[in-house]
Write a protein that holds these residues in place. Structure first.
Motif, PDB file in Angstrom:
ATOM      1  N   ALA A   1       8.056  27.030   6.395  1.00 50.95           N
ATOM      2  CA  ALA A   1       8.028  28.315   7.015  1.00 50.95           C
ATOM      3  C   ALA A   1       6.843  28.864   7.529  1.00 50.95           C
ATOM      4  CB  ALA A   1       9.135  29.230   6.048  1.00 50.95           C
ATOM      5  N   SER A   2       5.818  28.572   6.591  1.00 54.30           N
ATOM      6  CA  SER A   2       4.477  29.406   7.243  1.00 54.30           C
ATOM      7  C   SER A   2       3.694  28.762   8.336  1.00 54.30           C
ATOM      8  CB  SER A   2       3.732  29.753   5.693  1.00 54.30           C
ATOM      9  OG  SER A   2       3.464  28.418   5.348  1.00 54.30           O
ATOM     10  N   HIS A   3       3.700  27.424   8.222  1.00 59.76           N
ATOM     11  CA  HIS A   3       2.866  26.361   9.150  1.00 59.76           C
ATOM     12  C   HIS A   3       3.330  25.397   9.908  1.00 59.76           C
ATOM     13  CE1 HIS A   3       0.031  28.164   6.132  1.00 59.76           C
ATOM     14  NE2 HIS A   3      -0.985  28.149   7.057  1.00 59.76           N
ATOM     15  N   GLY A   4       4.831  25.231   9.751  1.00 57.03           N
ATOM     16  CA  GLY A   4       5.500  24.323  10.669  1.00 57.03           C
ATOM     17  C   GLY A   4       5.423  22.946  10.169  1.00 57.03           C
ATOM     18  N   PRO A   5       6.224  22.139  11.040  1.00 56.68           N
ATOM     19  CA  PRO A   5       6.354  20.832  10.702  1.00 56.68           C
ATOM     20  C   PRO A   5       5.101  19.847  10.526  1.00 56.68           C
ATOM     21  CG  PRO A   5       7.288  21.179  12.721  1.00 56.68           C
ATOM     22  CD  PRO A   5       7.021  22.593  12.227  1.00 56.68           C
ATOM     23  N   ASP A   6       4.179  20.436  11.587  1.00 53.47           N
ATOM     24  CA  ASP A   6       3.137  19.253  11.715  1.00 53.47           C
ATOM     25  C   ASP A   6       2.088  19.638  10.337  1.00 53.47           C
ATOM     26  OD1 ASP A   6       3.825  18.644  14.121  1.00 53.47           O
ATOM     27  OD2 ASP A   6       2.555  20.007  15.085  1.00 53.47           O
ATOM     28  N   ALA A   7       2.191  20.759   9.953  1.00 49.79           N
ATOM     29  CA  ALA A   7       1.290  20.863   8.530  1.00 49.79           C
ATOM     30  C   ALA A   7       1.892  20.162   7.567  1.00 49.79           C
ATOM     31  CB  ALA A   7       1.381  22.423   8.378  1.00 49.79           C
ATOM     32  N   VAL A   8       3.367  20.203   7.439  1.00 50.78           N
ATOM     33  CA  VAL A   8       4.042  19.513   6.435  1.00 50.78           C
ATOM     34  C   VAL A   8       4.010  17.819   6.573  1.00 50.78           C
ATOM     35  CG1 VAL A   8       6.263  18.956   5.318  1.00 50.78           C
ATOM     36  CG2 VAL A   8       5.990  21.359   6.298  1.00 50.78           C
ATOM     37  N   ALA A   9       3.948  17.548   7.492  1.00 48.22           N
ATOM     38  CA  ALA A   9       3.765  16.047   7.795  1.00 48.22           C
ATOM     39  C   ALA A   9       2.312  15.472   7.322  1.00 48.22           C
ATOM     40  CB  ALA A   9       4.025  15.566   9.170  1.00 48.22           C
ATOM     41  N   SER A  10       1.179  16.492   7.653  1.00 54.36           N
ATOM     42  CA  SER A  10       0.027  16.167   7.423  1.00 54.36           C
ATOM     43  C   SER A  10      -0.530  16.289   6.025  1.00 54.36           C
ATOM     44  CB  SER A  10      -0.841  16.862   8.424  1.00 54.36           C
ATOM     45  OG  SER A  10      -2.435  16.837   7.940  1.00 54.36           O
ATOM     46  N   ARG A  11       0.292  17.469   5.487  1.00 51.63           N
ATOM     47  CA  ARG A  11      -0.159  17.521   3.816  1.00 51.63           C
ATOM     48  C   ARG A  11       0.554  16.443   3.116  1.00 51.63           C
ATOM     49  NH1 ARG A  11      -0.956  17.353  -0.375  1.00 51.63           N
ATOM     50  NH2 ARG A  11      -1.356  19.027  -1.876  1.00 51.63           N
ATOM     51  N   TYR A  12       1.734  15.955   3.458  1.00 55.36           N
ATOM     52  CA  TYR A  12       2.661  15.312   2.701  1.00 55.36           C
ATOM     53  C   TYR A  12       3.069  13.959   3.460  1.00 55.36           C
ATOM     54  CZ  TYR A  12       3.100  19.448  -0.188  1.00 55.36           C
ATOM     55  OH  TYR A  12       2.994  20.578  -0.903  1.00 55.36           O
ATOM     56  N   TRP A  13       1.550  13.357   3.790  1.00 55.32           N
ATOM     57  CA  TRP A  13       1.848  12.068   4.674  1.00 55.32           C
ATOM     58  C   TRP A  13       2.486  10.943   4.065  1.00 55.32           C
ATOM     59  CZ3 TRP A  13      -0.913   8.083   2.683  1.00 55.32           C
ATOM     60  CH2 TRP A  13      -1.898   8.410   1.826  1.00 55.32           C
ATOM     61  N   PHE A  14       2.412  10.730   2.509  1.00 61.02           N
ATOM     62  CA  PHE A  14       3.129   9.642   1.664  1.00 61.02           C
ATOM     63  C   PHE A  14       4.540   9.848   1.651  1.00 61.02           C
ATOM     64  CE2 PHE A  14       1.361  13.019  -0.680  1.00 61.02           C
ATOM     65  CZ  PHE A  14       2.350  13.591  -1.557  1.00 61.02           C
TER      66      PHE A  14
ATOM     67  N   MET B   1       0.861  -1.223  -0.160  1.00 62.58           N
ATOM     68  CA  MET B   1       0.051  -0.092  -0.122  1.00 62.58           C
ATOM     69  C   MET B   1       0.860   1.312   0.049  1.00 62.58           C
ATOM     70  SD  MET B   1      -3.090  -0.760  -0.211  1.00 62.58           S
ATOM     71  CE  MET B   1      -3.803   0.809   0.129  1.00 62.58           C
ATOM     72  N   SER B   2       1.869   0.944   0.600  1.00 63.62           N
ATOM     73  CA  SER B   2       2.990   2.328   0.634  1.00 63.62           C
ATOM     74  C   SER B   2       3.275   2.623  -0.764  1.00 63.62           C
ATOM     75  CB  SER B   2       4.055   2.111   1.616  1.00 63.62           C
ATOM     76  OG  SER B   2       4.866   3.203   1.568  1.00 63.62           O
ATOM     77  N   ASP B   3       3.626   1.634  -1.576  1.00 65.71           N
ATOM     78  CA  ASP B   3       4.227   1.970  -2.815  1.00 65.71           C
ATOM     79  C   ASP B   3       3.045   2.465  -3.802  1.00 65.71           C
ATOM     80  OD1 ASP B   3       6.764   0.900  -2.333  1.00 65.71           O
ATOM     81  OD2 ASP B   3       6.325  -0.949  -2.908  1.00 65.71           O
ATOM     82  N   ILE B   4       1.840   2.210  -3.449  1.00 64.69           N
ATOM     83  CA  ILE B   4       0.809   2.480  -4.202  1.00 64.69           C
ATOM     84  C   ILE B   4       0.584   4.165  -3.828  1.00 64.69           C
ATOM     85  CG2 ILE B   4      -1.741   2.400  -4.609  1.00 64.69           C
ATOM     86  CD1 ILE B   4      -1.505  -0.683  -4.308  1.00 64.69           C
ATOM     87  N   ASP B   5       0.372   4.321  -2.724  1.00 68.83           N
ATOM     88  CA  ASP B   5       0.352   5.662  -2.268  1.00 68.83           C
ATOM     89  C   ASP B   5       1.331   6.557  -2.750  1.00 68.83           C
ATOM     90  OD1 ASP B   5      -2.077   5.079  -0.697  1.00 68.83           O
ATOM     91  OD2 ASP B   5      -0.974   4.604   1.271  1.00 68.83           O
ATOM     92  N   ARG B   6       2.640   6.515  -2.784  1.00 69.98           N
ATOM     93  CA  ARG B   6       3.652   7.060  -3.366  1.00 69.98           C
ATOM     94  C   ARG B   6       3.496   7.130  -4.906  1.00 69.98           C
ATOM     95  NH1 ARG B   6       8.246   8.061  -0.578  1.00 69.98           N
ATOM     96  NH2 ARG B   6       9.742   7.559  -2.315  1.00 69.98           N
ATOM     97  N   SER B   7       2.706   6.215  -5.521  1.00 75.05           N
ATOM     98  CA  SER B   7       2.600   6.356  -6.982  1.00 75.05           C
ATOM     99  C   SER B   7       1.720   7.313  -7.479  1.00 75.05           C
ATOM    100  CB  SER B   7       2.686   4.940  -7.604  1.00 75.05           C
ATOM    101  OG  SER B   7       3.662   4.071  -7.226  1.00 75.05           O
ATOM    102  N   ILE B   8       0.625   7.265  -6.891  1.00 75.13           N
ATOM    103  CA  ILE B   8      -0.637   8.144  -7.188  1.00 75.13           C
ATOM    104  C   ILE B   8      -0.766   9.466  -6.699  1.00 75.13           C
ATOM    105  CG2 ILE B   8      -1.832   6.179  -7.296  1.00 75.13           C
ATOM    106  CD1 ILE B   8      -3.174   6.848  -4.429  1.00 75.13           C
ATOM    107  N   HIS B   9       0.383   9.829  -5.615  1.00 72.54           N
ATOM    108  CA  HIS B   9       0.544  11.210  -5.280  1.00 72.54           C
ATOM    109  C   HIS B   9       1.605  11.884  -5.740  1.00 72.54           C
ATOM    110  CE1 HIS B   9      -1.990   9.423  -2.067  1.00 72.54           C
ATOM    111  NE2 HIS B   9      -2.475  10.958  -1.949  1.00 72.54           N
ATOM    112  N   ALA B  10       1.427  13.203  -6.047  1.00 74.74           N
ATOM    113  CA  ALA B  10       2.469  14.144  -6.719  1.00 74.74           C
ATOM    114  C   ALA B  10       3.277  14.511  -5.741  1.00 74.74           C
ATOM    115  CB  ALA B  10       1.860  14.858  -7.469  1.00 74.74           C
ATOM    116  N   PHE B  11       4.589  14.366  -5.747  1.00 76.02           N
ATOM    117  CA  PHE B  11       5.604  15.038  -4.796  1.00 76.02           C
ATOM    118  C   PHE B  11       5.854  16.415  -4.980  1.00 76.02           C
ATOM    119  CE2 PHE B  11       6.194  10.566  -4.051  1.00 76.02           C
ATOM    120  CZ  PHE B  11       6.845  10.493  -3.140  1.00 76.02           C
TER     121      PHE B  11
END
Length: 342
Positions: free
Chosen positions: A22-35, A1-11
């Motif tokens: 810089a604007s929202h911090g590390p939590d926002a980055v981890a939540s937005r780009y969780w894959f 499943m991890s490979d599928i998620d990384r394949s269908i999401h744009a980096f």
């Protein structure tokens, strides 16, 4: 499943994730780009800050490797498609080459293929069990990586200025570069410069007047001892086979067989016939040519007999033909004695 998620999401681009950090911090980055993996997010944030001009390309900490060493290691990794082997070839510590990639803002890091990784893992296991062939393959890959790294060091040194960020700049594959890299291993050069032409042929040195070279004597062929000759002749009387076994000519075989009384000389021998004794007025010495009644050797002399005739002519100061006649007469006497005892 991890490979599928990384394949269908744009980096995200490094700049986008750096701005979000810089604007929202590390939590926002981890939540937005969780894959993405934590290291991938961290690397892109660092590269994005460099590309945006917020950080200097060089890291603040003191690095153990030089910029030239890191640049050559990066190009080696691109050439062989593997980062760890390039890191070892450059003498860098673990993850040192990854830090060099990130410091230059490079994210397209070469990754070893699954096939090569599996082959390398299997070779490591086989070599640990004592498989010499697997150990040789490991050593061959290591030597190739070191040869490629040496080519990269020499090639990058030909570029006056290197960019502070981005991929190092290699020289153009020209005939001049081929001549400059002529002393390096050809496979390593082609790994870095696949389209590099062959190096130009060196100009021929001016011809010098040739000096006369003294004739070298031919290597002496080894003939077995007499007792071995007798045994081999009893088992294989064919001179042709004996010549092949001894590595010599059939004439030499006949010479040794005749010397040992094992065969008749080639061409036959006329045995002595009864003759009247010489008168007291005649010269008591034997003449150069055999007299009537003396045995005559009619075959072909061997190499040793010819050499003996040359030495006799030199020492006795007689003509070569007279010396050959003496040797031929002596060979006839030896053959006659052999026939009488046969």
């Amino acid at each position: 499943m991890s490979d599928i998620d990384r394949s269908i999401h744009a980096f995200p681009t490094p700049q986008a994730i750096a701005r979000l950090m810089a604007s929202h911090g590390p939590d926002a980055v981890a939540s937005r780009y969780w894959f993405m993996h934590d290291r991938e997010r961290s690397d892109r944030i660092r590269v994005g800050r460099i590309l945006l001009g917020w950080d200097a390309p060089a890291t603040p900490r003191v690095r153990a490797s030089t910029p030239a060493q890191e640049a050559a290691a990066i190009e080696t990794a691109y050439a062989i498609g593997e980062m760890r082997a390039a890191e070892v070839a450059a003498g860098m510590g673990p993850n040192g080459i990854r830090a060099a990639f990130v410091a230059r803002g490079l994210l397209d890091m070469p990754r070893i293929s699954g096939e090569l990784r599996g082959r390398a893992t299997q070779d490591s296991k086989d070599a640990a069990r004592g498989d010499a062939t697997a150990a040789a393959r490991i050593e061959s890959r290591r030597a190739h990586a070191e040869a490629v790294y040496a080519v990269c060091v020499a090639a990058l040194a030909l570029v006056p200025e290197q960019p502070a960020a981005g991929r190092p700049r290699l020289p153009e594959p020209t005939p001049a570069l081929a001549a400059a890299l002529a002393g390096f291993e050809r496979t390593a050069v082609l790994a870095v410069f696949p389209t590099l032409p062959n190096p130009p042929a060196p100009e021929p040195a001016p011809e010098e007047p040739s000096m006369p070279v003294p004739a070298q004597p031919s290597p002496k062929r080894v003939v077995p001892p007499d007792d071995v000759i007798r045994v081999q002749h009893a088992e294989t009387p064919s001179p042709k086979i004996l010549a092949a076994m001894w590595g010599t000519s059939q004439s030499a075989v006949f010479t040794h067989l005749r010397r040992l009384g094992l065969t008749r000389p080639r061409g036959g021998v006329r045995l002595p016939v009864p003759v009247a004794p010489r008168s007291p007025d005649e010269d008591p010495s034997i003449g150069v040519h055999p007299l009537p009644g003396e045995p005559r050797f009619l075959g072909r002399l061997g190499v040793e007999d010819l050499a003996l005739a040359i030495e006799l002519a030199r020492r006795a100061e007689i003509s070569p033909m007279d010396a050959l006649t003496w040797v031929r007469a002596d060979a006839g006497l030896a053959a006659a004695d052999a026939e009488r005892t046969a």
